[in-house]
Motif scaffolding. Structure first.
Motif, PDB file in Angstrom:
ATOM      1  N   UNK A   1       0.812  -1.208   0.000  1.00 35.37           N
ATOM      2  CA  UNK A   1       0.000   0.000   0.000  1.00 35.37           C
ATOM      3  C   UNK A   1       0.848   1.263   0.000  1.00 35.37           C
ATOM      4  N   UNK A   2       2.159   1.076  -0.014  1.00 41.59           N
ATOM      5  CA  UNK A   2       3.050   2.230  -0.111  1.00 41.59           C
ATOM      6  C   UNK A   2       3.171   3.016   1.179  1.00 41.59           C
ATOM      7  N   UNK A   3       2.730   2.440   2.297  1.00 42.99           N
ATOM      8  CA  UNK A   3       2.764   3.178   3.560  1.00 42.99           C
ATOM      9  C   UNK A   3       4.109   3.065   4.254  1.00 42.99           C
ATOM     10  N   UNK A   4       4.796   1.951   3.992  1.00 41.11           N
ATOM     11  CA  UNK A   4       6.166   1.825   4.490  1.00 41.11           C
ATOM     12  C   UNK A   4       7.039   1.365   3.327  1.00 41.11           C
ATOM     13  N   UNK A   5       8.329   1.582   3.496  1.00 43.31           N
ATOM     14  CA  UNK A   5       9.265   1.158   2.464  1.00 43.31           C
ATOM     15  C   UNK A   5      10.565   0.735   3.136  1.00 43.31           C
ATOM     16  N   UNK A   6      11.313  -0.051   2.417  1.00 41.36           N
ATOM     17  CA  UNK A   6      12.641  -0.403   2.905  1.00 41.36           C
ATOM     18  C   UNK A   6      13.511   0.847   2.833  1.00 41.36           C
ATOM     19  N   UNK A   7      14.113   1.202   3.946  1.00 43.77           N
ATOM     20  CA  UNK A   7      14.907   2.427   3.976  1.00 43.77           C
ATOM     21  C   UNK A   7      16.389   2.143   4.209  1.00 43.77           C
ATOM     22  N   UNK A   8      16.716   0.861   4.367  1.00 46.00           N
ATOM     23  CA  UNK A   8      18.129   0.556   4.554  1.00 46.00           C
ATOM     24  C   UNK A   8      18.294  -0.858   5.059  1.00 46.00           C
ATOM     25  N   UNK A   9      19.523  -1.155   5.432  1.00 43.38           N
ATOM     26  CA  UNK A   9      19.803  -2.471   5.993  1.00 43.38           C
ATOM     27  C   UNK A   9      20.503  -2.280   7.318  1.00 43.38           C
ATOM     28  N   UNK A  10      20.151  -3.169   8.255  1.00 40.71           N
ATOM     29  CA  UNK A  10      20.743  -3.062   9.572  1.00 40.71           C
ATOM     30  C   UNK A  10      22.100  -3.731   9.635  1.00 40.71           C
ATOM     31  N   UNK A  11      22.770  -3.490  10.740  1.00 39.26           N
ATOM     32  CA  UNK A  11      23.980  -4.238  11.024  1.00 39.26           C
ATOM     33  C   UNK A  11      23.567  -5.636  11.450  1.00 39.26           C
ATOM     34  N   UNK A  12      24.547  -6.473  11.649  1.00 37.74           N
ATOM     35  CA  UNK A  12      24.227  -7.771  12.225  1.00 37.74           C
ATOM     36  C   UNK A  12      23.959  -8.823  11.173  1.00 37.74           C
ATOM     37  N   UNK A  13      23.619  -9.999  11.685  1.00 35.33           N
ATOM     38  CA  UNK A  13      23.535 -11.175  10.836  1.00 35.33           C
ATOM     39  C   UNK A  13      22.521 -10.984   9.724  1.00 35.33           C
ATOM     40  N   UNK A  14      22.945 -11.211   8.498  1.00 36.04           N
ATOM     41  CA  UNK A  14      22.048 -11.156   7.367  1.00 36.04           C
ATOM     42  C   UNK A  14      21.699  -9.741   6.937  1.00 36.04           C
ATOM     43  N   UNK A  15      22.270  -8.752   7.605  1.00 37.94           N
ATOM     44  CA  UNK A  15      21.971  -7.352   7.292  1.00 37.94           C
ATOM     45  C   UNK A  15      20.482  -7.168   7.003  1.00 37.94           C
ATOM     46  N   UNK A  16      19.655  -7.267   8.045  1.00 34.90           N
ATOM     47  CA  UNK A  16      18.202  -7.277   7.838  1.00 34.90           C
ATOM     48  C   UNK A  16      17.687  -5.988   7.204  1.00 34.90           C
ATOM     49  N   UNK A  17      16.608  -6.115   6.459  1.00 35.35           N
ATOM     50  CA  UNK A  17      15.962  -4.950   5.855  1.00 35.35           C
ATOM     51  C   UNK A  17      15.366  -4.085   6.961  1.00 35.35           C
ATOM     52  N   UNK A  18      15.517  -2.791   6.802  1.00 35.80           N
ATOM     53  CA  UNK A  18      14.930  -1.863   7.768  1.00 35.80           C
ATOM     54  C   UNK A  18      13.808  -1.086   7.080  1.00 35.80           C
ATOM     55  N   UNK A  19      12.734  -0.887   7.810  1.00 32.74           N
ATOM     56  CA  UNK A  19      11.559  -0.243   7.246  1.00 32.74           C
ATOM     57  C   UNK A  19      11.343   1.137   7.862  1.00 32.74           C
ATOM     58  N   UNK A  20      10.762   2.017   7.055  1.00 33.51           N
ATOM     59  CA  UNK A  20      10.382   3.341   7.532  1.00 33.51           C
ATOM     60  C   UNK A  20       9.099   3.761   6.842  1.00 33.51           C
ATOM     61  N   UNK A  21       8.495   4.840   7.342  1.00 28.17           N
ATOM     62  CA  UNK A  21       7.234   5.284   6.749  1.00 28.17           C
ATOM     63  C   UNK A  21       7.512   6.157   5.527  1.00 28.17           C
ATOM     64  N   UNK A  22       6.505   6.279   4.678  1.00 31.66           N
ATOM     65  CA  UNK A  22       6.608   7.029   3.427  1.00 31.66           C
ATOM     66  C   UNK A  22       5.707   8.261   3.486  1.00 31.66           C
TER      67      UNK A  22
END
Lengths: 258, 200
Positions: free
Chosen positions: B126-147
């Protein structure tokens, strides 16, 4: 103590699990309903009530609830263990309390989002108005008889009934058949090309079964498989042919190519 | 031609909020200040003449929207497209993302206590959140933020329209501080008899 149903035992809760977003929600509900101080949770009682609720569940869908139940039971056990005197430690409930308070905040915020959304939806932007669909025709009374319906149904079934199935014939190619094929070929010659055996009966299944037969015979040391290099012709040889392998390049084993 | 009429034309033709700097592109004589002045003039005019719509400040821009009291009349038109409401779980996940962004899935799930993959996907679709980066740590997890659509959906002007963290009793702002730590054990290592459930 709160007992929503008169048939319930004292202290027993009747709850619909669908009402809860998850185990934290349920836990919070139990705590708030009983006016329990969240920083001083009676773990024993809450655990019992929590288990009573999830016992009524289909366990497959309740993994997260079970995980929480396990956590509660562990905290309960930790509270029972005597703590070393003079050694300050964290209350075993601390992390759970923190999570509950945090989750409660999430609930507060999501309720505010809910009302902001409702407010926003009451305001419309200049939108595109698609043409309204024509008003629906008056519903015609059903004048079809069951006989007509049956004819219609059967007619459709006959029309579409044929040619619908996709039949996959099972090819009967036995390993034994291919073992015999290989051994017969080796009766006539000391070695035989795999390709020639396969060409005698084309088809992927034949190829695969011939290869399996060759591998099986090789495992039983009844034949030897030779290939001069990768992707070159595979030779199936009588076991004693090994002695003669210096004769032909094609008989040297893979990996010993010049 | 008045500035206000130019601004009005732009707002009328737009189907999304426009920032003052975007509106100013309509004419060389316009700048952000004159756009703001024109908006003020138009608002006064609409109020004066009792229009059914008004200029609303949303997502850092301006948009012409009908006034809420006309919703019942517009509701009768089932052909008017309007956003659908979000489910409870979606709102929960969105609340967490809004306050804690950038945040990874595992953290969201730990806070909610339930798996959230599907809900995050819905919010993304729905375009309300988007991937805004990758975290540190195992697998460099996707980080989400609002749009920006998040702000539009809720009619917020900016993320500051959310309830201030100070007004919330505890925690949402501080990821890993336990309010109930015994005084002498300040280490956050989780050593000792700590009922710590590791995320994931």
């Amino acid at each position: 103590m709160h007992a929503p149903s008169s048939s319930a035992e004292p202290g027993m809760f009747i709850v619909e699990i669908d009402d809860f977003e998850g185990p934290l929600d349920l836990l919070l509900h139990l705590i708030r309903e009983q006016d329990i101080d969240v920083v001083d949770i009676p773990v024993s009682r809450i655990t019992r009530q929590f288990l009573e609720v999830i016992e009524a569940l289909d366990l497959d869908s309740a993994g997260e609830f079970l995980e929480m139940a396990a956590t509660l039971v562990r905290i309960k056990a930790q509270l029972l263990l005597p703590r070393p005197a003079g050694e300050p430690g964290e209350d075993p409930r601390a992390e759970l309390v923190r999570r509950l308070l945090e989750y409660e905040q999430v609930r507060v915020v999501s309720h505010r989002l809910r009302s902001a959304e409702a407010e926003r939806i009451r305001r419309l932007a200049k939108g595109f108005f698609p043409l309204r669909p024509a008003p629906r025709a008056e519903e015609a009374p059903l004048e079809t008889t069951w006989d007509e319906l049956l004819v219609a149904a059967v007619g459709v079934a006959v029309q579409g009934g044929d040619e619908r199935g996709h039949h996959v014939p099972r090819l009967l190619v036995s390993l034994e058949e291919k073992v015999d094929l290989i051994l017969a070929a080796l009766e006539e010659a000391r070695r035989v090309e795999f390709g020639r055996l396969v060409r005698s009966s084309p088809g992927r299944v034949h190829g695969v079964m011939t290869l399996l037969a060759g591998l099986e015979l090789s495992r039983e040391r009844r034949v030897r498989l030779r290939q001069s290099r990768y992707f070159h012709e595979l030779w199936i040889c009588r076991p004693e042919a090994e002695d003669n392998r210096a004769r032909g390049d094609e008989q040297s084993a893979v990996g010993s190519e010049p | 031609m008045r500035d206000a009429q130019i601004v009005e034309a732009v707002l009328f033709a737009s189907d999304a909020p426009l920032g003052p700097e975007e509106i100013a592109r309509a004419d060389d004589t316009l700048d952000e200040d004159s756009v703001e002045a024109a908006v003020r003039a138009l608002r006064a005019e609409y109020l004066e003449s009792d229009r059914a719509f008004e200029i609303v400040r949303i997502a850092g821009g301006y948009q012409l929207l009908t006034r809420p009291e006309y919703a019942p009349y517009l509701d009768r038109f089932d052909t008017i497209p309007r956003p659908t409401r979000l489910s409870g779980p979606a709102l929960e996940a969105l609340a967490i993302i809004a306050y804690r962004q950038p945040i990874g899935r595992v953290e969201i799930e730990y806070i909610r206590g339930v798996g959230s993959t599907g809900v995050i996907r819905t919010l993304q679709d729905r375009g309300l959140v988007a991937v805004v980066g990758r975290g540190e740590g195992i697998g460099r997890p996707l980080l989400y933020g609002t749009t920006p659509q998040f702000l539009e959906h809720f009619g917020f002007d900016s993320i500051d329209d959310l309830p201030r963290p100070e007004t919330l009793p505890v925690i949402l702002k501080e990821p890993s501080e336990s309010a109930f730590r015994a005084e002498d054990s300040q280490s956050a290592s989780g050593a000792g008899p700590v009922a710590r459930i590791s995320p994931g």
